[in-house]
Scaffold this motif. Structure first.
Motif, mmCIF file in Angstrom:
data_model
loop_
_atom_site.group_PDB
_atom_site.id
_atom_site.type_symbol
_atom_site.label_atom_id
_atom_site.label_comp_id
_atom_site.label_asym_id
_atom_site.label_seq_id
_atom_site.Cartn_x
_atom_site.Cartn_y
_atom_site.Cartn_z
ATOM 1 N N THR A 256 0.609 -1.253 -0.115
ATOM 2 C CA THR A 256 -0.228 0.334 0.300
ATOM 3 C C THR A 256 0.665 1.281 0.017
ATOM 4 O O THR A 256 2.101 1.123 0.231
ATOM 5 N N THR A 257 0.206 2.257 -0.841
ATOM 6 C CA THR A 257 1.180 3.816 -0.635
ATOM 7 C C THR A 257 1.665 4.080 0.297
ATOM 8 O O THR A 257 0.163 3.841 1.867
ATOM 9 N N THR A 258 2.611 4.246 0.985
ATOM 10 C CA THR A 258 2.724 4.812 2.261
ATOM 11 C C THR A 258 4.340 5.675 2.313
ATOM 12 O O THR A 258 5.369 5.366 1.572
ATOM 13 N N VAL A 259 4.455 6.664 3.412
ATOM 14 C CA VAL A 259 5.783 7.386 3.398
ATOM 15 C C VAL A 259 6.597 6.749 4.419
ATOM 16 O O VAL A 259 6.336 6.614 5.077
ATOM 17 N N TYR A 260 7.574 6.391 4.577
ATOM 18 C CA TYR A 260 8.591 5.920 4.195
ATOM 19 C C TYR A 260 10.408 7.267 5.141
ATOM 20 O O TYR A 260 10.123 7.560 4.870
ATOM 21 N N PHE A 261 10.627 7.227 6.950
ATOM 22 C CA PHE A 261 11.404 8.009 7.341
ATOM 23 C C PHE A 261 12.419 7.285 8.019
ATOM 24 O O PHE A 261 12.576 6.157 8.688
ATOM 25 N N GLN A 262 12.962 8.403 8.372
ATOM 26 C CA GLN A 262 14.539 7.482 9.264
ATOM 27 C C GLN A 262 14.135 7.926 10.359
ATOM 28 O O GLN A 262 14.030 9.420 11.246
ATOM 29 N N PRO A 263 13.618 6.327 11.409
ATOM 30 C CA PRO A 263 13.124 7.003 12.861
ATOM 31 C C PRO A 263 14.623 8.040 13.616
ATOM 32 O O PRO A 263 15.563 7.611 13.487
ATOM 33 N N ALA B 214 16.961 1.270 4.392
ATOM 34 C CA ALA B 214 16.915 1.876 5.643
ATOM 35 C C ALA B 214 17.968 2.729 4.905
ATOM 36 O O ALA B 214 18.673 4.095 5.735
ATOM 37 N N HIS B 215 18.704 2.543 4.270
ATOM 38 C CA HIS B 215 20.390 3.055 4.148
ATOM 39 C C HIS B 215 20.205 4.218 2.253
ATOM 40 O O HIS B 215 21.599 4.137 1.862
ATOM 41 N N SER B 216 19.564 4.187 1.840
ATOM 42 C CA SER B 216 19.087 5.189 0.832
ATOM 43 C C SER B 216 19.538 6.687 1.548
ATOM 44 O O SER B 216 19.592 7.561 2.290
ATOM 45 N N SER B 217 19.620 7.630 0.249
ATOM 46 C CA SER B 217 20.161 9.025 0.999
ATOM 47 C C SER B 217 18.730 9.405 1.685
ATOM 48 O O SER B 217 17.454 9.087 1.494
ATOM 49 N N PRO B 218 18.902 10.082 2.783
ATOM 50 C CA PRO B 218 18.643 11.139 4.060
ATOM 51 C C PRO B 218 17.414 11.420 3.000
ATOM 52 O O PRO B 218 17.381 12.273 1.550
ATOM 53 N N GLY B 219 16.095 11.766 3.669
ATOM 54 C CA GLY B 219 15.086 12.960 3.415
ATOM 55 C C GLY B 219 13.983 11.458 2.950
ATOM 56 O O GLY B 219 14.377 10.292 3.059
ATOM 57 N N ILE B 220 12.539 12.152 3.261
ATOM 58 C CA ILE B 220 11.249 11.104 3.120
ATOM 59 C C ILE B 220 11.249 10.383 1.588
ATOM 60 O O ILE B 220 11.746 10.921 0.701
ATOM 61 N N ILE B 221 10.686 9.046 1.831
ATOM 62 C CA ILE B 221 11.270 7.828 0.974
ATOM 63 C C ILE B 221 9.322 7.827 0.746
ATOM 64 O O ILE B 221 8.348 7.179 1.476
ATOM 65 N N LEU B 222 8.498 8.561 -0.257
ATOM 66 C CA LEU B 222 6.782 7.710 -1.238
ATOM 67 C C LEU B 222 7.294 6.664 -1.722
ATOM 68 O O LEU B 222 7.025 6.905 -2.736
ATOM 69 N N ILE B 223 6.804 5.714 -1.485
ATOM 70 C CA ILE B 223 6.049 4.777 -2.418
ATOM 71 C C ILE B 223 4.820 4.477 -2.662
ATOM 72 O O ILE B 223 3.723 3.987 -2.042
ATOM 73 N N VAL B 224 4.845 4.873 -4.242
ATOM 74 C CA VAL B 224 3.111 5.041 -4.728
ATOM 75 C C VAL B 224 2.656 3.468 -5.048
ATOM 76 O O VAL B 224 4.252 3.116 -6.085
ATOM 77 N N THR B 225 1.827 3.126 -4.842
ATOM 78 C CA THR B 225 1.173 2.203 -5.451
ATOM 79 C C THR B 225 -0.191 2.124 -5.927
ATOM 80 O O THR B 225 -0.789 3.476 -6.452
ATOM 81 N N GLN B 226 -0.937 0.806 -6.353
ATOM 82 C CA GLN B 226 -1.716 0.650 -7.442
ATOM 83 C C GLN B 226 -3.436 1.310 -6.334
ATOM 84 O O GLN B 226 -4.170 1.869 -6.771
ATOM 85 N N ASP B 227 -2.735 1.819 -5.039
ATOM 86 C CA ASP B 227 -4.163 1.599 -4.458
ATOM 87 C C ASP B 227 -3.979 3.487 -4.387
ATOM 88 O O ASP B 227 -5.552 4.039 -4.468
ATOM 89 N N TYR B 228 -2.550 4.180 -4.660
ATOM 90 C CA TYR B 228 -2.830 5.985 -4.714
ATOM 91 C C TYR B 228 -3.069 5.775 -6.850
ATOM 92 O O TYR B 228 -4.441 6.803 -6.816
ATOM 93 N N ALA B 229 -3.644 4.719 -7.466
ATOM 94 C CA ALA B 229 -3.801 5.338 -8.494
ATOM 95 C C ALA B 229 -5.162 5.188 -8.554
ATOM 96 O O ALA B 229 -6.688 5.878 -9.137
ATOM 97 N N LYS B 230 -6.108 4.263 -7.720
ATOM 98 C CA LYS B 230 -7.616 4.414 -7.691
ATOM 99 C C LYS B 230 -8.001 5.519 -6.865
ATOM 100 O O LYS B 230 -9.120 5.063 -6.567
ATOM 101 N N THR B 231 -7.046 6.120 -5.880
ATOM 102 C CA THR B 231 -7.903 6.752 -5.634
ATOM 103 C C THR B 231 -8.087 8.207 -6.046
ATOM 104 O O THR B 231 -9.317 8.329 -5.564
ATOM 105 N N GLY B 232 -7.292 8.811 -7.338
ATOM 106 C CA GLY B 232 -8.067 9.521 -8.254
ATOM 107 C C GLY B 232 -7.370 11.311 -7.403
ATOM 108 O O GLY B 232 -8.025 12.299 -7.652
ATOM 109 N N LYS B 233 -6.205 10.873 -6.474
ATOM 110 C CA LYS B 233 -5.992 11.914 -6.196
ATOM 111 C C LYS B 233 -5.164 13.231 -6.941
ATOM 112 O O LYS B 233 -4.450 12.597 -7.970
#
Length: 146
Positions: A93-100, A127-146
């Protein structure tokens, strides 16, 4: 010797009061009447949260979904630094990821609230990607029509 001529007051130039140095201030104008619906304003956020760079990755077969999500997010006052594809596995599911424990955490939760999605700590694959927020969008985001 002849007496001096009699003088009469000069009545050709009327006496006027001194002119002010600045013109009088007009009363404040009424604000212009609003036409149409009010402009959408970004929701209030904690100071500095919208300053976090956001990278958006598409994890669906919907072409251009990351770019579409980027436009949606920027319209809410966020800064998008990158869009692309995520091919490191299937995200459910569409999720925004952060470094705690970083400023990303508060920003990710605010972004999740703004967009109606979930926020989670980074998983091992990013976990070791460049700093910053990572948002991974999935099929459910496509269906929301945002």
């Amino acid at each position: 010797m002849a007496p001096p001529p009699a003088t009469t007051p000069d009545t050709t130039t009327p006496t006027s009061p001194p002119t002010p140095t600045s013109p009088p201030t007009p009363p404040p104008a009424d604000p212009p009447a609003q036409t149409g619906p009010p402009a959408e304003q970004p929701p209030a956020a904690q100071p500095g949260t919208r300053d976090q760079p956001i990278r958006i990755y598409n994890n669906s077969f919907v072409k251009g979904l990351a770019e579409r999500a980027g436009q949606d997010i920027m319209s809410k006052g966020w800064q998008v630094s990158e869009t692309g594809n995520y091919n490191g596995g299937n995200i459910p599911t569409t999720t925004v990821y952060f470094q705690p424990g970083t400023g990303q955490e508060a920003a990710a939760h605010q972004l999740a609230k703004d967009m109606g999605i979930r926020a989670e700590p980074r998983f091992d694959g990013i976990a070791h990607s460049s700093p910053g927020i990572i948002l991974i969008v999935t099929q459910d985001y496509a269906k929301t029509g945002k």
